[in-house]
Scaffold this motif. Structure first.
Motif, short mmCIF file in Angstrom:
data_model
loop_
_atom_site.label_atom_id
_atom_site.label_comp_id
_atom_site.label_asym_id
_atom_site.label_seq_id
_atom_site.Cartn_x
_atom_site.Cartn_y
_atom_site.Cartn_z
N UNK A 27 13.97 11.11 -12.83
CA UNK A 27 14.94 11.97 -11.94
C UNK A 27 14.31 12.16 -10.61
N UNK A 28 13.07 11.67 -10.36
CA UNK A 28 12.33 12.20 -9.02
C UNK A 28 12.24 10.84 -8.22
N UNK A 29 12.36 11.06 -7.01
CA UNK A 29 12.18 10.07 -5.98
C UNK A 29 10.70 10.45 -5.53
N UNK A 30 9.81 9.12 -5.80
CA UNK A 30 8.36 9.41 -5.30
C UNK A 30 7.88 8.38 -4.41
N UNK A 31 7.03 8.73 -3.49
CA UNK A 31 6.59 7.77 -2.45
C UNK A 31 4.90 7.77 -2.97
N UNK A 32 4.51 6.70 -3.23
CA UNK A 32 2.99 6.13 -3.68
C UNK A 32 2.36 5.59 -2.41
N UNK A 33 1.15 5.92 -2.04
CA UNK A 33 0.14 5.30 -1.08
C UNK A 33 -1.26 5.09 -1.94
N UNK A 34 -1.57 3.89 -1.82
CA UNK A 34 -2.65 3.18 -2.31
C UNK A 34 -3.74 3.02 -1.38
N UNK A 35 -5.09 3.35 -1.55
CA UNK A 35 -6.18 3.26 -0.33
C UNK A 35 -7.39 3.09 -1.28
N UNK A 36 -8.63 2.66 -0.49
CA UNK A 36 -10.10 2.44 -1.07
C UNK A 36 -10.48 3.98 -0.99
N UNK A 37 -11.20 4.38 -2.38
CA UNK A 37 -11.56 5.52 -2.33
C UNK A 37 -13.10 5.44 -1.91
N UNK A 38 -13.81 4.37 -2.53
CA UNK A 38 -15.00 4.04 -2.14
C UNK A 38 -15.01 2.63 -1.71
N UNK B 200 1.03 -1.33 0.13
CA UNK B 200 0.03 -0.07 -0.17
C UNK B 200 0.84 1.40 0.11
N UNK B 201 2.38 1.17 0.02
CA UNK B 201 3.15 2.25 0.29
C UNK B 201 4.34 1.82 -0.26
N UNK B 202 4.94 2.58 -1.21
CA UNK B 202 6.12 2.12 -1.65
C UNK B 202 6.84 3.15 -2.56
N UNK B 203 8.04 3.23 -2.61
CA UNK B 203 8.98 4.28 -3.14
C UNK B 203 9.32 3.70 -4.79
N UNK B 204 9.77 4.66 -5.46
CA UNK B 204 10.24 4.52 -6.95
C UNK B 204 10.77 5.60 -7.47
N UNK B 205 11.81 5.60 -8.31
CA UNK B 205 12.37 6.64 -9.07
C UNK B 205 11.87 6.50 -10.50
#
Length: 202
Positions: free
Chosen positions: A168-179, A160-165
């Motif tokens: 050239x950007x270091x990004x942190x993504x979080x997923x979740x239930x919207x509805x 549900x939470x992960x890092x990626x490049x």
């Protein structure tokens, strides 16, 4: 909307049933309309849909023919119900388009990338930052963004939470239930933070 009103009036006037017909809708585009001159044989019927009056329909009987009778009233009642339904749906559709545009502007103004996905992982909406960060372009089309998100989520597996490049950007993504529904999430959200400035400070 005034074009829609014009089409309906034209259809009524070409039907050959009435001498003249005019719709006066409260939600038509502002500005004076040229008044239609009606003969003495005239009916005005309210246009009501879902308990809401959107205007009136006025019709004049053909000159030299009999006055309106019960059959004409029944026809007018049916027509007014049908036209009120058309007007109601047109209003609802216009409201929906305005709400979507407001939502899109709100999402685009967020300091993070926001993505909405349906139950099957199909793209519903992606903010401007999502398009820039994932596709390196603010005018990336729907297909390119959907492909980028699909690739991103495949690599994340069930996390549900992960890092990626990316680009050239270091990004942190979080997923979740919207509805959420009885059968699980109806829609999911992916929120992405750009951690590159923090990394540079470290």
């Amino acid at each position: 909307f005034s074009q829609f009103v014009g089409y309906v009036e034209s259809a009524l006037n070409h039907a050959g049933v009435f001498e003249k017909a005019q719709l006066d809708l409260r939600l038509a585009e502002p500005g004076p309309r040229a008044p239609v001159e009606f003969s003495a044989s005239q009916l005005t019927v309210p246009l009501i849909h879902s308990g809401r009056t959107s205007g009136v329909m006025r019709v004049a009987g053909k000159r030299g023919l009999r006055p309106f009778n019960a059959e004409d009233l029944h026809l007018m009642s049916s027509l007014s119900t049908f036209i009120a339904s058309l007007v109601g749906h047109a209003i609802t559709y216009g409201d929906l388009l305005r709400n979507i545009e407001v939502l899109r502007r709100l999402i685009d103004s967020a300091p993070v990338a926001v993505i909405g996905l349906d139950r099957k992982g199909g793209l519903i909406v992606a903010s401007k930052r999502a398009r820039v960060w994932l596709c390196n372009s603010d005018d990336a089309d729907h297909g390119a963004v959907a492909t980028a998100i699909g690739t991103l989520l495949e690599g994340a597996a069930e996390r549900h939470r992960f890092h990626l490049r990316l680009h050239g950007r270091l990004l942190v993504a979080e997923t979740g239930a919207l509805l959420a529904g009885d059968e699980g999430p109806v829609a999911r959200s992916v929120v992405i933070h750009d951690m590159s400035p923090e990394q540079a400070r470290l």
